[in-house]
Design an enzyme around this catalytic site. Structure first.
Site, short mmCIF file in Angstrom:
data_model
loop_
_atom_site.label_atom_id
_atom_site.label_comp_id
_atom_site.label_asym_id
_atom_site.label_seq_id
_atom_site.Cartn_x
_atom_site.Cartn_y
_atom_site.Cartn_z
N LYS A 191 47.50 39.56 27.58
CA LYS A 191 48.43 38.69 27.97
C LYS A 191 48.17 38.61 29.35
O LYS A 191 47.98 39.16 30.37
CB LYS A 191 49.94 39.77 28.28
CG LYS A 191 50.96 38.94 28.68
CD LYS A 191 52.14 39.58 29.04
CE LYS A 191 52.13 39.71 30.54
NZ LYS A 191 52.01 38.59 31.31
N GLU A 266 43.73 49.07 36.98
CA GLU A 266 43.14 48.50 38.51
C GLU A 266 44.29 48.00 39.19
O GLU A 266 44.60 46.82 38.74
CB GLU A 266 41.93 47.48 38.07
CG GLU A 266 40.87 47.89 37.28
CD GLU A 266 39.83 48.70 37.97
OE1 GLU A 266 40.02 48.64 39.28
OE2 GLU A 266 39.27 49.36 37.31
N CYS A 300 42.62 41.95 45.53
CA CYS A 300 42.79 43.50 45.53
C CYS A 300 41.50 44.05 46.49
O CYS A 300 42.03 45.15 47.12
CB CYS A 300 42.46 44.09 44.32
SG CYS A 300 40.91 43.77 43.49
N GLU A 400 49.81 46.65 51.08
CA GLU A 400 49.13 45.32 50.76
C GLU A 400 49.72 44.25 51.24
O GLU A 400 50.79 43.85 50.39
CB GLU A 400 49.16 45.29 49.30
CG GLU A 400 47.95 44.53 48.56
CD GLU A 400 47.41 44.93 47.16
OE1 GLU A 400 48.62 45.13 46.44
OE2 GLU A 400 46.43 44.97 46.66
P1 NAD Z 1 51.89 42.26 38.62
O1 NAD Z 1 51.63 43.65 38.54
O2 NAD Z 1 53.19 41.46 39.08
O3 NAD Z 1 51.58 41.42 37.36
C1 NAD Z 1 50.32 41.73 36.47
C2 NAD Z 1 50.59 41.51 35.04
O4 NAD Z 1 51.40 42.46 34.69
C3 NAD Z 1 51.16 40.30 34.81
O5 NAD Z 1 50.42 39.56 33.82
C4 NAD Z 1 52.60 40.37 34.67
O6 NAD Z 1 53.17 39.46 33.92
C5 NAD Z 1 52.69 41.72 33.83
N1 NAD Z 1 53.78 42.51 34.14
C6 NAD Z 1 54.80 42.35 34.97
N2 NAD Z 1 55.57 43.24 35.00
C7 NAD Z 1 55.18 44.06 33.41
C8 NAD Z 1 55.80 45.11 32.79
N3 NAD Z 1 56.91 45.67 33.14
N4 NAD Z 1 54.96 45.62 31.75
C9 NAD Z 1 53.88 45.17 31.59
N5 NAD Z 1 53.47 44.04 32.11
C10 NAD Z 1 53.97 43.57 33.22
O7 NAD Z 1 50.69 41.51 39.61
P2 NAD Z 1 50.16 40.29 40.33
O8 NAD Z 1 50.98 39.76 41.33
O9 NAD Z 1 50.05 39.27 39.02
O10 NAD Z 1 48.58 40.80 40.79
C11 NAD Z 1 48.71 40.94 42.12
C12 NAD Z 1 48.22 42.64 42.14
O11 NAD Z 1 47.32 42.69 41.19
C13 NAD Z 1 48.03 43.19 43.62
O12 NAD Z 1 48.56 44.44 43.96
C14 NAD Z 1 46.37 43.42 43.64
O13 NAD Z 1 45.90 44.29 44.29
C15 NAD Z 1 46.27 43.67 42.08
N6 NAD Z 1 44.76 43.61 41.67
C16 NAD Z 1 44.17 44.57 41.49
C17 NAD Z 1 42.88 44.39 41.01
C18 NAD Z 1 41.76 45.55 40.86
O14 NAD Z 1 40.84 45.25 40.26
N7 NAD Z 1 42.02 46.86 41.59
C19 NAD Z 1 42.39 43.08 41.05
C20 NAD Z 1 43.03 41.89 41.00
C21 NAD Z 1 44.56 42.23 41.38
#
Ligand code: NAD
Length: 507
Positions: A191, A266, A300, A400
């Protein structure tokens, strides 16, 4: 007058709106009567893609397809060589499609086109590296257990894996997971983020062309609710691997606990770089500038806080400000642009709130601190921003921000620097700048982070594993450990000959 480097609109005509559908059991789903989500380009303000909004039923159909494909062994039953052949072909096809994929990635995410190209072509290398692991994966043998015993530890694919990815590096993060899961022999349901789904869907065609059997990978589009939550809780899924925010990661761990499936996370980071006076300060200033603005700070690994020795703090911050003004912010479609748009207006407002709160708490905004106007484009850009006089209790020092905003803190001793570094809920990455090897190694040992960089920032390789500690995540990606995440371990203990003394004593 800020005297920034701004790249105005190129005036380029945008391509036709892309339509994305779910890909289940090797076929795109029909689009009739469906509910669609539109993605408006953050930099250009126009609709660039329309994607089906998945339901729980769509997610369940994808899980059923992945389950059937795993259980009949159509993929896990192949040799490592056969799996590697497909993965290598996918890598070639990704490379042949870099321009096409990078363009939509730029339009959906707002990132500069050169970086989108780098991300997609770099992802091809992840597929290639995973192919090498598919051929070399093996377990252990125990040949010293006594004359009559031999044991082997087998590695087996864990089964059906749900993969949920964010919007900031859509194709790269998918490629940190999917080829490794496939190398292990797993089947998957993907997804992508609802904001940046297109490159995942484009990959579907490449997987077919490369000869991946139907049902081995399935893609469901849509939001966290209900698609993501179904992928996290369904009992037919054996593992969920998620990249995204810490708050959603915690929800996923809770949803997965009902079936005790394996969870790999992650998550976010608040990554510090510590700068000692004996460092190569010019390199450090350049790396700090790169670390905070790369991907508009929506990263991230963003180097969003620096901890600088107080003797050099003022001069160092001034140099970063000078360099910041030379970084090209503007139209992501111009190859000269280094920093693009903010992903959404809501996110831009959140960045601004962090800066305002720091100002109110007594910090000094020495550069930027507001929205940026780029001639000819929508107002969804943020100025390069440097905030000094930050103290550890301020939100900008701990949370963050996910924007082009640098928080500057100061220290006097190594111990003090380490306290500031470790005074965080996160533990993704950390860096140290010094010409003294003892300083660097002492720091590297004590820093609570999954990755420590010394005299560099954000260098990464498919071979070198990546992940976070504390609230930055669970488990590891890429490298050999990244493959191991997708494997289950089985111990096989064998007796040689008929030497076993009976347990039951004859009466
Ligand atoms: P997010 O958590 O809002 O969304 C990530 C994914 O999760 C999306 O596909 C979203 O649709 C899905 N999602 C949302 N609610 C959900 C639920 N209840 N159940 C299952 N899936 C759900 O994050 P974002 O805004 O897309 O990305 C930014 C975040 O990602 C930042 O916090 C960043 O630090 C983190 N990030 C971490 C890494 C790493 O490797 N550690 C890499 C990139 C981004």
């Amino acid at each position: 007058m800020l005297d920034l480097t701004i790249i105005p609109s190129t005036g380029a005509t945008l391509p036709e709106v892309r339509l994305n559908r779910h890909w289940i059991n090797g076929a795109f789903t029909p689009e009739a009567m469906a509910d669609w989500t539109e993605r408006i380009s953050p930099s250009h303000g126009a609709v660039v893609s329309r994607s089906l909004r998945g339901t729980a039923k769509d997610a369940e159909a994808a899980i059923a397809a992945a389950r059937a494909a795993f259980d009949d062994g159509r993929w896990s039953g192949l040799s490592g060589k056969a799996r590697a052949t497909v993965l290598l072909k996918v890598a070639d096809l990704i490379e042949a499609n870099v321009d096409r994929m990078a363009l939509i990635e730029t339009l959906e995410s707002g990132k500069p086109i050169t970086q989108a190209r780098g991300e997609v072509s770099g992802a091809a290398d992840l597929w290639r590296y995973a192919a090498s692991l598919a051929r070399t994966l093996h377990g252990d043998s125990h040949n010293s257990l006594g004359q009559d015993m031999l044991a082997v530890v087998l590695k087996e694919p864990i089964g059906v894996v749900s993969i949920i990815t964010p919007w900031n590096f859509p194709f790269w993060i998918l490629s940190q997971k999917l080829p490794f899961a496939l190398a292990a022999g797993c089947t998957c349901v993907v997804k992508p983020s609802e904001l940046t789904p297109s490159t995942a869907v484009m990959l579907a065609d490449l997987l077919t062309e490369a000869g991946l059997p139907s049902g081995v990978v399935n893609i469901v589009l849509g939001h966290g609710q209900p698609v993501g939550s179904t992928l996290a809780s369904d009992p037919r899924v054996d593992m969920i691997t998620f990249t995204g925010s810490t708050v959603v990661g915690k929800g996923i761990a809770a949803a997965a606990s009902g079936t005790l499936k394996k969870v790999a996370l992650e998550l976010g980071g608040k990554n510090p770089q510590v700068i000692f006076p004996d460092a190569d300060l010019e390199s450090a200033a350049d790396a700090v500038t790169f670390g905070v603005y790369f991907n508009t700070g929506q990263c991230c690994n963003s180097g969003s806080r620096i901890v600088v020795h107080e003797d050099i703090a003022e001069a160092f911050a001034a140099r970063v400000v000078e360099l910041s003004k030379q970084v090209a912010f503007g139209d992501p479609l111009d190859p000269a642009t280094q920093v693009g748009a903010i992903v959404s207006p809501e996110h831009g407002a959140k960045i601004d709130r962090y800066v305002a709160a720091a100002r109110e708490a007594g910090a000094s905004v020495v550069l930027g601190g507001g929205h940026l106007e780029v001639p000819g484009l929508v107002p969804q850009f943020y100025q390069p921003t440097v905030v000094t006089g930050v103290t550890p209790d301020m939100a900008i020092a701990r949370e963050e921000v996910f924007g082009p905003v640098l928080a500057v803190l100061t220290f006097r001793t190594l111990d003090e620097a380490l306290n500031l570094v470790n005074h965080a809920d996160y533990g993704l990455s950390a860096g140290v700048w010094s010409e003294n090897v003892h300083t660097c190694l002492t720091f590297a040992r004590a820093a609570q982070a999954g990755t420590v960089w010394t005299n560099t920032w954000m260098d990464g390789f498919p071979e070198v594993t990546f992940g976070g500690v504390k609230q930055s995540g669970l488990g590891r990606e890429i490298g050999r450990h990244g493959l191991d995440e997708f494997m289950e371990i089985k111990s096989l203990v064998m007796r040689i000959g008929r030497t076993r003394a009976p347990w039951v004593r004859p009466r």
